[in-house]
Design an enzyme around this catalytic site. Structure first.
Site, PDB file in Angstrom:
ATOM      1  N   GLY A  21       0.876  -1.168   0.000  1.00 36.85           N
ATOM      2  CA  GLY A  21       0.000   0.000   0.000  1.00 36.85           C
ATOM      3  C   GLY A  21       0.907   1.209   0.000  1.00 36.85           C
ATOM      4  O   GLY A  21       2.115   1.095  -0.211  1.00 36.85           O
ATOM      5  N   GLY A  52       3.314   3.122   1.354  1.00 37.29           N
ATOM      6  CA  GLY A  52       4.206   2.944   2.488  1.00 37.29           C
ATOM      7  C   GLY A  52       5.106   4.126   2.784  1.00 37.29           C
ATOM      8  O   GLY A  52       5.626   4.238   3.893  1.00 37.29           O
ATOM      9  N   ARG A  53       5.317   5.018   1.827  1.00 34.41           N
ATOM     10  CA  ARG A  53       6.084   6.237   2.089  1.00 34.41           C
ATOM     11  C   ARG A  53       5.512   7.422   1.325  1.00 34.41           C
ATOM     12  O   ARG A  53       6.215   8.353   0.953  1.00 34.41           O
ATOM     13  CB  ARG A  53       7.556   6.041   1.747  1.00 34.41           C
ATOM     14  CG  ARG A  53       7.857   5.632   0.322  1.00 34.41           C
ATOM     15  CD  ARG A  53       9.351   5.686   0.058  1.00 34.41           C
ATOM     16  NE  ARG A  53       9.689   5.169  -1.257  1.00 34.41           N
ATOM     17  CZ  ARG A  53      10.884   5.310  -1.819  1.00 34.41           C
ATOM     18  NH1 ARG A  53      11.828   5.965  -1.169  1.00 34.41           N
ATOM     19  NH2 ARG A  53      11.130   4.803  -2.994  1.00 34.41           N
ATOM     20  N   ASP A  90      11.425   3.269   6.377  1.00 35.67           N
ATOM     21  CA  ASP A  90      11.405   4.500   7.177  1.00 35.67           C
ATOM     22  C   ASP A  90      10.470   5.563   6.613  1.00 35.67           C
ATOM     23  O   ASP A  90      10.323   6.640   7.194  1.00 35.67           O
ATOM     24  CB  ASP A  90      12.821   5.062   7.345  1.00 35.67           C
ATOM     25  CG  ASP A  90      13.490   5.440   6.013  1.00 35.67           C
ATOM     26  OD1 ASP A  90      12.796   5.475   4.982  1.00 35.67           O
ATOM     27  OD2 ASP A  90      14.711   5.693   6.021  1.00 35.67           O
ATOM     28  N   ARG A 116       4.021  14.851  -6.490  1.00 33.66           N
ATOM     29  CA  ARG A 116       3.770  14.656  -7.919  1.00 33.66           C
ATOM     30  C   ARG A 116       2.322  14.984  -8.234  1.00 33.66           C
ATOM     31  O   ARG A 116       1.417  14.796  -7.406  1.00 33.66           O
ATOM     32  CB  ARG A 116       4.118  13.226  -8.355  1.00 33.66           C
ATOM     33  CG  ARG A 116       3.309  12.144  -7.702  1.00 33.66           C
ATOM     34  CD  ARG A 116       3.503  10.787  -8.384  1.00 33.66           C
ATOM     35  NE  ARG A 116       4.824  10.220  -8.198  1.00 33.66           N
ATOM     36  CZ  ARG A 116       5.100   9.250  -7.331  1.00 33.66           C
ATOM     37  NH1 ARG A 116       4.145   8.755  -6.549  1.00 33.66           N
ATOM     38  NH2 ARG A 116       6.316   8.758  -7.240  1.00 33.66           N
ATOM     39  N   ARG A 165      -4.664   2.287  -8.934  1.00 33.93           N
ATOM     40  CA  ARG A 165      -3.771   1.356  -9.612  1.00 33.93           C
ATOM     41  C   ARG A 165      -4.506   0.068  -9.960  1.00 33.93           C
ATOM     42  O   ARG A 165      -5.581  -0.227  -9.395  1.00 33.93           O
ATOM     43  CB  ARG A 165      -2.584   1.017  -8.701  1.00 33.93           C
ATOM     44  CG  ARG A 165      -1.898   2.231  -8.101  1.00 33.93           C
ATOM     45  CD  ARG A 165      -1.150   1.863  -6.826  1.00 33.93           C
ATOM     46  NE  ARG A 165      -0.656   3.059  -6.139  1.00 33.93           N
ATOM     47  CZ  ARG A 165       0.611   3.439  -6.087  1.00 33.93           C
ATOM     48  NH1 ARG A 165       1.532   2.704  -6.679  1.00 33.93           N
ATOM     49  NH2 ARG A 165       0.971   4.522  -5.443  1.00 33.93           N
ATOM     50  N   ASP A 182       1.101  -2.890  -9.201  1.00 28.48           N
ATOM     51  CA  ASP A 182       0.823  -1.760  -8.316  1.00 28.48           C
ATOM     52  C   ASP A 182       1.452  -0.466  -8.832  1.00 28.48           C
ATOM     53  O   ASP A 182       1.191   0.606  -8.277  1.00 28.48           O
ATOM     54  CB  ASP A 182       1.293  -2.050  -6.890  1.00 28.48           C
ATOM     55  CG  ASP A 182       2.781  -2.364  -6.815  1.00 28.48           C
ATOM     56  OD1 ASP A 182       3.182  -3.372  -7.392  1.00 28.48           O
ATOM     57  OD2 ASP A 182       3.539  -1.584  -6.188  1.00 28.48           O
ATOM     58  N   ASN A 183       2.268  -0.563  -9.888  1.00 24.11           N
ATOM     59  CA  ASN A 183       2.880   0.622 -10.486  1.00 24.11           C
ATOM     60  C   ASN A 183       2.227   1.027 -11.808  1.00 24.11           C
ATOM     61  O   ASN A 183       2.769   1.867 -12.533  1.00 24.11           O
ATOM     62  CB  ASN A 183       4.374   0.389 -10.731  1.00 24.11           C
ATOM     63  CG  ASN A 183       5.176   0.415  -9.451  1.00 24.11           C
ATOM     64  OD1 ASN A 183       4.728   0.956  -8.448  1.00 24.11           O
ATOM     65  ND2 ASN A 183       6.349  -0.176  -9.465  1.00 24.11           N
TER      66      ASN A 183
END
Length: 449
Positions: A88, A90-91, A123, A177, A184, A250-251
């Site tokens: 999902g 994540g960052r 992170d 962006r 997706r 997912d991309n």
């Protein structure tokens, strides 16, 4: 503060099963490195000053009238053909939605904005080098006519990050962006995995109405739209000589718009086996395999839509991909050659004369298209291009070479140049080569357009 007139919060129609409300990281610093005023003007944000820009896109103060809290979107996906239900945002997160001047719904999404419930052991941060690379990728692809997200903002954040695959510690950044949606293929896969037909129908309607500008209620129509859009994306990648590197499901978004740039590269020559990612040992996402990879991802969307539809019409929609791709890649290559198409049969024959010569001669892609723009291949490219010269002789140019760009050298974005731009920033905090390259790419885009 009054609402921004173009602010929207349409994603909330989907409801809480699609996202998690999150908080942005509190960064030690916010140093503005890049703001895309050209993109900002399209969504009514070009006039905000740098202090407000840093508040909204470095501290993530909400844009009045849009989302009150950032949303980390939920999705699954196939990663190198292995299904992963543990991913999902994540960052990153969806920070805001706005409407552009054409009435299209646009998303402002982030990369490196902190941990979310989907961060796992990560992170939630982005290296400054990763942010610089994404700006360069999107600017180059936009200039070359590839449908892509646009790098809207890059802010250095003052942290030292540890990374196992590059020199560490390294500088940190947060990227924003702008694109036409963050839904997706993996968003649909998650609902199929959960056997959630109700929310699948809700998602189909959201995409059809708000992203595709179509009537709701028809999952087959949605698949037809995605097939056409992704076939065009694959074709434009090829004409640009671009290798995304990680074409996982997912991309791939349902707008057929390239985004989420990691180990991307431009291939120097027309080499079908050229690979961008050092970890792609099998060459799954090599340059020449990208149309196949994208088609495979769209097949996973069709599988997910079986939740709502019979198989036969979905299969029929999928089977249109190869022909749509062939038409699109022919058009894309002729566009880059700067000539007006003549007819389907003639155009395909022309491209079939050019591609083997490019592949066999090891010709520099960017130099070839620069030299041949307008339909005349200089003699310096050798006898291997004689058949292509003869075919192009029948074409009319779609423009001329009067733009100042054509009096210089071809613009490229090969890995050595990327590394040189980063080295100037890393070693000397010299951003001049970065900004000069962006100006050069935009100059090329104007000349091609």
């Amino acid at each position: 503060m009054a609402d921004f007139p173009q602010a929207r919060r349409t994603i909330l129609e989907l409801g809480s099963p699609f996202y998690d409300a999150v908080e942005a990281a509190d960064f030690p610093q916010t140093i503005l490195r890049f703001r895309n005023d050209r993109a900002a003007a399209e969504v009514g944000l070009a006039d905000i000053d740098d202090d407000a820009w840093l508040r909204h896109f470095g501290r993530f103060t909400p844009l009045p009238g849009s989302l009150e809290r950032p949303l980390a979107l939920r999705y699954h996906g196939h990663q190198f053909r292995v299904y992963n239900p543990e991913i999902g945002d994540g960052r990153g997160f969806l920070f805001a939605q706005l409407e552009d001047g054409s009435g299209r719904l646009m998303d402002l999404g982030t990369k490196g904005s902190g941990r979310t419930p989907w961060s796992r052991s990560g992170d939630g941060r982005l290296t400054l080098k990763g942010g610089v690379r994404e700006v360069l990728a999107t600017e180059m692809l936009g200039a070359l006519g590839v449908p892509t997200s646009r790098s809207f903002s890059l802010i250095e954040t003052g942290e030292a990050l540890e990374r196992g695959d590059e020199p560490s510690p390294t500088r940190s950044a947060v990227l924003v962006r702008l694109n036409h949606g963050h839904i997706r293929i993996g968003t649909f896969q998650r609902l199929a995995y959960l056997r959630d037909a109700e929310n699948m129908a809700r998602l189909v309607d959201y995409v059809l109405v708000h992203l595709h500008g179509d009537a709701p209620g028809d999952p087959v129509r949605l698949l037809e739209n995605v097939v056409a859009r992704t076939a065009r994306l694959a074709a434009r990648y090829m004409a640009a000589g671009f290798v995304h590197g990680v074409l996982n499901s997912d991309n791939i978004n349902v707008m057929g718009e390239s985004f989420d740039y990691g180990p991307w590269r431009f291939t120097p020559t027309w080499d079908p086996d050229f690979v961008a990612a050092y970890f792609d040992h099998a060459g799954l996402y090599a340059f020449g395999r990208q149309p196949e990879a994208i088609h495979w991802d769209v097949m996973q969307l069709a599988v997910a839509l079986r939740t709502l539809s019979d198989a036969e019409p979905l299969i029929a929609a999928l089977e249109a991909f190869p022909e749509l791709y062939q038409r699109a890649v022919t058009d894309a290559l002729l566009w880059r050659l700067g000539v007006i198409p003549r007819g389907e049969a003639e155009d395909r024959a022309t491209i079939q004369a050019i591609e083997p010569a490019l592949r066999g001669e090891g010709t520099a892609i960017d130099g070839f298209f620069f030299d041949a723009f307008g339909g005349v291949i200089p003699d310096g490219h050798g006898a291997a291009f004689d058949a292509a010269r003869a075919a192009l002789a029948a074409y009319r140019p779609r423009g001329d070479r009067t733009h100042p760009y054509w009096s210089g050298a071809s613009c490229s974005m090969l890995i050595d140049e990327v590394e040189a731009i980063w080295s100037a920033i890393d070693q000397h905090d010299d951003w001049a080569p970065f900004h000069a390259k962006i100006a050069g790419m935009r100059d090329m885009g104007a000349a091609l357009a």
